[in-house]
Design a protein around this motif. Structure first.
Motif, PDB file in Angstrom:
ATOM      1  N   VAL B  23      22.227  26.246  31.170  1.00  0.00           N
ATOM      2  CA  VAL B  23      22.177  27.423  30.176  1.00  0.00           C
ATOM      3  C   VAL B  23      21.775  28.112  31.140  1.00  0.00           C
ATOM      4  N   ARG B  24      22.686  29.248  31.219  1.00  0.00           N
ATOM      5  CA  ARG B  24      22.632  30.253  32.047  1.00  0.00           C
ATOM      6  C   ARG B  24      22.143  31.567  31.565  1.00  0.00           C
ATOM      7  N   GLY B  25      21.732  32.270  30.675  1.00  0.00           N
ATOM      8  CA  GLY B  25      21.818  33.506  30.427  1.00  0.00           C
ATOM      9  C   GLY B  25      22.581  33.189  29.214  1.00  0.00           C
ATOM     10  N   VAL B  26      21.977  32.999  28.176  1.00  0.00           N
ATOM     11  CA  VAL B  26      22.955  32.576  26.643  1.00  0.00           C
ATOM     12  C   VAL B  26      22.359  33.797  25.601  1.00  0.00           C
ATOM     13  N   SER B  27      22.662  34.789  25.051  1.00  0.00           N
ATOM     14  CA  SER B  27      21.839  35.516  23.719  1.00  0.00           C
ATOM     15  C   SER B  27      22.640  35.082  22.878  1.00  0.00           C
ATOM     16  N   LEU B  28      21.829  35.177  21.710  1.00  0.00           N
ATOM     17  CA  LEU B  28      22.604  34.515  20.177  1.00  0.00           C
ATOM     18  C   LEU B  28      21.984  35.265  19.232  1.00  0.00           C
ATOM     19  N   SER B  29      22.035  36.078  18.414  1.00  0.00           N
ATOM     20  CA  SER B  29      21.746  35.564  17.083  1.00  0.00           C
ATOM     21  C   SER B  29      21.853  35.255  15.944  1.00  0.00           C
ATOM     22  N   LEU B  30      21.737  34.811  14.935  1.00  0.00           N
ATOM     23  CA  LEU B  30      21.931  33.936  13.432  1.00  0.00           C
ATOM     24  C   LEU B  30      21.090  34.564  12.526  1.00  0.00           C
ATOM     25  N   GLU B  31      21.945  35.821  11.377  1.00  0.00           N
ATOM     26  CA  GLU B  31      21.564  36.102   9.905  1.00  0.00           C
ATOM     27  C   GLU B  31      21.069  35.065   9.042  1.00  0.00           C
ATOM     28  N   ARG B  32      20.241  35.482   8.407  1.00  0.00           N
ATOM     29  CA  ARG B  32      19.681  35.016   7.419  1.00  0.00           C
ATOM     30  C   ARG B  32      21.246  34.494   6.542  1.00  0.00           C
ATOM     31  N   GLY B  33      21.258  33.787   6.192  1.00  0.00           N
ATOM     32  CA  GLY B  33      22.866  33.126   5.184  1.00  0.00           C
ATOM     33  C   GLY B  33      23.534  32.747   6.141  1.00  0.00           C
ATOM     34  N   ASP B  34      23.504  33.192   7.329  1.00  0.00           N
ATOM     35  CA  ASP B  34      24.912  33.145   7.878  1.00  0.00           C
ATOM     36  C   ASP B  34      24.717  31.305   9.014  1.00  0.00           C
TER      37      ASP B  34
END
Lengths: 321, 322
Positions: B23-34
Motif C-alpha cells: 500500500v503506497r499512500g492511501v487516504s480514505l475516510s468513512l463517515e457514519r452510516g456510509d
C-alpha cells in the motif's frame, strides 16, 4: 460418535489381532521347526523323553493341528510354558510387566512435556526459544538411548555415585512401605530420565511442525481480529488443530510402553519386559518370545484403536459424527 | 468526525526478496452510516488495508501514515486498548470460502467467544444472543451447534457476518464477502449486508475485485491499482463515466445487459497486475494502458480533481475533463 463407526473400528482391531496371531505362530515355526532339539542337544535322551518334551511344548502333529491347539490354548488365556524352568509364560511376563509399566510409563509421561515445548517453539517460530528447543531436541533425538544410558551410568552412578548402578531395589534391603518406595524411585530415576531424554525430541519435533502448519491458517487471523490475547489464540485456536498428529504419536508410543525398553532395561538390569525379551532371545526361549510378540502387537493395536476414537472426538471432520 | 479514516497509509511487507510496498499512500475516510467500496485486482493492496485497520499485519511489516478509528490512532494504542477496540469499534467480515472458521470448534461457540470477550454477560446470555444473531443473518438458531464443514459456503458466509456483528461494531469491513459463492447466494449475501447496514446504521467498507457488486451498494467507490487509489467518486458515476483508463478497462470488462454485442465480446484488460516489489517507472499502469503517452513512463501523478466529487490519478485527466 456413531455406533456404526465404533463397531467398524473395533471389528477392524479384532481382525488385525487375529491376523497377527496367525503370522506370529507360523513365524516362529519357520524360524525353528523343533525348538526342543536345542534342549536335549548333546544329551543322551530316550525317544519317550523326547516325545514327552514335544508334547509339553505343543509340537505334536501337523503345523495345522499345532495351530488349532495354539488357538484353543490362547482362548483360555494360556500362553504355554517357558523353555527355561517350565514356568507358565503368562506368569513370566506378568512378573516383568509391572517394572516396565512403571519405568517406561513414567518416562513417556515425562517425555510428553516435549509437546508443550514443541507447541511454544512452533508458535514463536525462529525465536531464540525455538532455536534452542529445536537444537536440544535434534541433539537428544539423534543420540541412541543405550548411548545416553551408558554415559549417564558412567557419570552419575559410577563416578559421582548419585544413583544406584542397577536393579529395581537394593538387593539386601529389608525396607518396606515408604522407604522401599523411595528406594525403588531412586533406582528408577536414572533409567527414567535417560528414556525421557531419548523420547522427548520426537514429541517436541512433531508438536512443533504441527503447530507451524496451523500458523498460516485464516482462523488464527480471525481469532486475533476478535481481540483475543496471543496466548489465547494459541491455546484455544491453534493447539486444538495442532493436536491431531501429536495424539496419534502419543497413542502409538503408549502401545510401545508395554514392549519395554530393551537396551535401557538391559543396561540398568531393570527386571522388565525389555530385559526379558533380550534374555529370551539369548535362550532362545521361543514360547516366551511368542508371548511377548503377541503382547506387544495387542498393545499397539489397542493404542491405535484408542487413537482412532480420540481422533474422531478431537476432529469433527474425521467421521463418526 | 469520520468513524474510520486512513491518512496517507503506507504498508511495506518484508520478504526474503526485499521490501514489498503493498500500500503506497492511501487516504480514505468513512463517515457514519456510509458505504464505501474499495475495488481492484488481486494484489493491489485492498486486503492489506483491511488487515491494517485492526493492526493484523505480520510482525516486521512497516506501516506509516495513520489509521484513525473514531479519531483514535490505531497504531498508537497500547496492546490492551487495541484488543478492546478490535471487534467492538471495527469488525471484519472474512471470506467464507477460506478457512476463516476454526474447523474443530462449533460455529456458535466461535460467536459466543467474541461476545464473552467484550461484554460482561453470562455464558447463557451469550448463547441466546448467538441464536439471535444467526436468525438475523437468515439462519436457524440451531446452526450454532454445527461445525463449519457441515455448512454450505453461503451458510458459512452468513455465520461470518453474524460473527462480525457479535459486538455491535461501528465499522464493518467486508473483505471479499461474496467471492467463491454462486451468483444467487452472492445476491442474497449482498442484500443481507445492505439491509443490516441500513437497519443498524453501520458504516461499511466493502472490499472486492468485483466492480459490479460495488456500483449497486456503494455511495462512494475507490478503485485501487498497485497500492494506490487511482480513482474516487460516487459509485454509479465512477462505473458509468470512468476517468482513469484503468477504471474504464474494468468497467468495459462487464457486458452490458441487453446488448448482445458486448456480451459476445467483453473487453478485457491485457497483461497482469504489476508485481508490487518491482513496479514500472512513472505511472505503474502505463504498461497496460491504452492511452499511454511518452510522459507516462516517467511521470507519476497523484489524485487530481476530474469533476465535482470525482478524482483520478492520470496525466490525461485534466486535459480531458476540466
Amino acid at each position: 460418535m456413531s455406533a456404526r463407526f465404533l463397531l467398524r473400528k473395533v471389528l477392524g482391531a479384532i481382525s488385525t489381532l487375529a491376523f497377527v496371531v496367525t503370522v506370529n505362530f507360523f513365524l516362529f515355526r519357520v524360524v525353528n521347526d523343533d525348538p526342543t532339539a536345542t534342549m536335549y542337544r548333546g544329551r543322551n535322551m530316550k525317544p519317550e523323553q523326547i516325545a514327552s518334551l514335544r508334547q509339553k511344548f505343543n509340537l505334536d502333529g501337523s503345523k495345522w493341528e499345532q495351530y488349532l491347539a495354539y488357538l484353543r490354548q490362547l482362548l483360555r488365556g494360556d500362553l504355554g510354558l517357558s523353555m527355561k524352568g517350565s514356568r507358565e509364560v503368562s506368569a513370566v511376563i506378568g512378573e516383568a510387566i509391572w517394572p516396565t509399566l512403571l519405568l517406561v510409563g513414567c518416562s513417556t509421561l515425562l517425555a510428553m512435556l516435549g509437546i508443550t515445548l514443541g507447541y511454544r517453539a512452533g508458535w514463536r517460530r525462529g525465536s531464540g526459544f525455538d532455536t534452542s528447543a529445536t537444537s536440544f531436541s535434534m541433539l537428544t533425538y539423534a543420540m541412541p538411548d543405550f548411548w545416553i544410558g551408558m554415559v549417564a551410568l558412567g557419570l552419575f552412578s559410577v563416578k559421582l555415585g548419585w544413583f544406584p548402578v542397577s536393579g529395581l531395589e537394593d538387593p539386601g534391603s529389608a525396607a518396606t512401605g515408604i522407604s522401599q518406595l523411595l528406594d525403588q524411585l531412586h533406582h528408577m530415576a536414572l533409567p527414567a530420565i535417560v528414556l525421557a531424554l531419548a523420547y522427548v525430541g520426537e514429541y517436541m519435533i512433531v508438536a512443533r511442525s504441527a503447530m507451524i502448519e496451523t500458523l498460516s491458517e485464516d482462523y488464527l487471523q480471525l481469532a486475533r481480529a476478535k481481540g483475543l490475547r496471543d496466548a489465547e489464540v494459541r491455546r484455544r485456536h491453534a493447539v486444538p488443530n495442532a493436536r491431531l498428529p501429536v495424539v496419534s504419536l502419543s497413542a502409538i508410543n503408549f502401545g510401545f510402553v508395554v514392549g519395554g525398553a530393551i537396551a535401557v532395561e538391559s543396561l540398568f538390569s531393570w527386571p522388565g519386559i525389555g530385559q526379558l525379551t533380550s534374555l529370551a532371545v539369548k535362550g532362545p526361549d521361543f514360547p516366551v518370545l511368542q508371548g511377548l510378540f503377541l503382547l506387544l502387537s495387542a498393545a499397539v493395536i489397542l493404542a491405535n484403536l484408542v487413537a482412532d476414537l480420540l481422533y474422531s472426538r478431537l476432529d469433527p471432520r474425521a467421521g463418526g459424527r | 468526525m469520520s468513524v474510520l479514516e486512513l491518512q496517507d497509509l503506507h504498508v511495506t511487507y518484508r520478504s526474503e526478496g526485499g521490501p514489498v510496498p503493498a500500500v503506497r499512500g492511501v487516504s480514505l475516510s468513512l463517515e457514519r452510516g456510509d458505504t464505501v467500496g474499495l475495488a481492484g485486482e488481486s494484489g493491489c493492496g485492498k486486503s492489506t488495508i483491511a488487515a491494517a485497520v485492526l493492526r493484523l499485519l505480520p510482525k516486521g511489516t512497516e506501516v506509516s501514515g495513520k489509521v484513525l478509528l473514531d479519531g483514535e490512532d490505531v497504531y498508537a494504542m497500547k496492546p490492551g486498548r487495541l484488543r478492546a477496540v478490535r471487534w467492538t469499534s471495527a469488525a471484519i467480515v472474512f471470506q467464507g470460502a477460506l478457512h476463516s472458521l476454526n474447523p474443530v470448534r462449533r460455529v456458535g461457540n466461535q460467536i459466543e467467544e467474541a461476545i464473552l470477550l467484550h461484554t460482561a454477560v453470562s455464558p447463557r446470555a451469550a448463547r441466546t444472543r448467538t441464536g439471535e444473531l444467526l436468525v438475523k443473518v437468515g439462519l436457524p438458531a440451531d446452526r450454532a451447534q454445527r461445525y463449519p464443514h457441515q455448512l454450505s459456503g453461503g451458510q458459512r458466509q452468513r455465520v461470518l457476518i453474524a460473527l462480525a456483528l457479535a459486538c455491535d461494531p461501528k465499522v464493518l469491513i467486508a473483505d471479499e464477502p461474496t467471492t467463491a459463492l454462486d451468483v444467487m447466494v452472492q445476491a442474497q449475501v449482498l442484500a443481507l449486508l445492505e439491509e443490516l447496514q441500513r437497519e443498524q446504521g453501520l458504516s461499511l467498507l466493502f472490499i472486492t475485485h468485483d466492480l459490479s457488486v460495488l456500483t449497486t451498494t456503494c455511495e462512494r467507490l475507490a478503485v485501487m491499482y498497485a497500492g494506490r487509489i487511482v480513482e474516487q467518486g460516487p459509485g454509479r458515476e465512477v462505473f458509468a463515466q470512468p476517468h482513469h483508463p484503468y477504471t474504464r478497462a474494468l468497467a468495459a470488462a462487464f457486458p452490458t445487459i441487453g446488448d448482445p454485442a458486448s456480451r459476445m465480446n467483453p473487453a478485457g484488460l491485457a497483461g497482469d497486475p504489476p508485481d508490487p516489489s518491482a513496479l514500472p517507472s512513472g505511472c505503474p499502469f502505463h504498461v497496460r494502458c491504452a492511452v499511454a503517452t511518452a510522459e507516462c513512463s516517467s511521470l507519476d501523478v497523484g489524485l487530481r480533481v476530474a469533476a465535482p466529487g470525482r478524482s483520478a490519478a492520470c496525466v490525461h485527466v485534466e486535459a480531458a475533463h476540466v
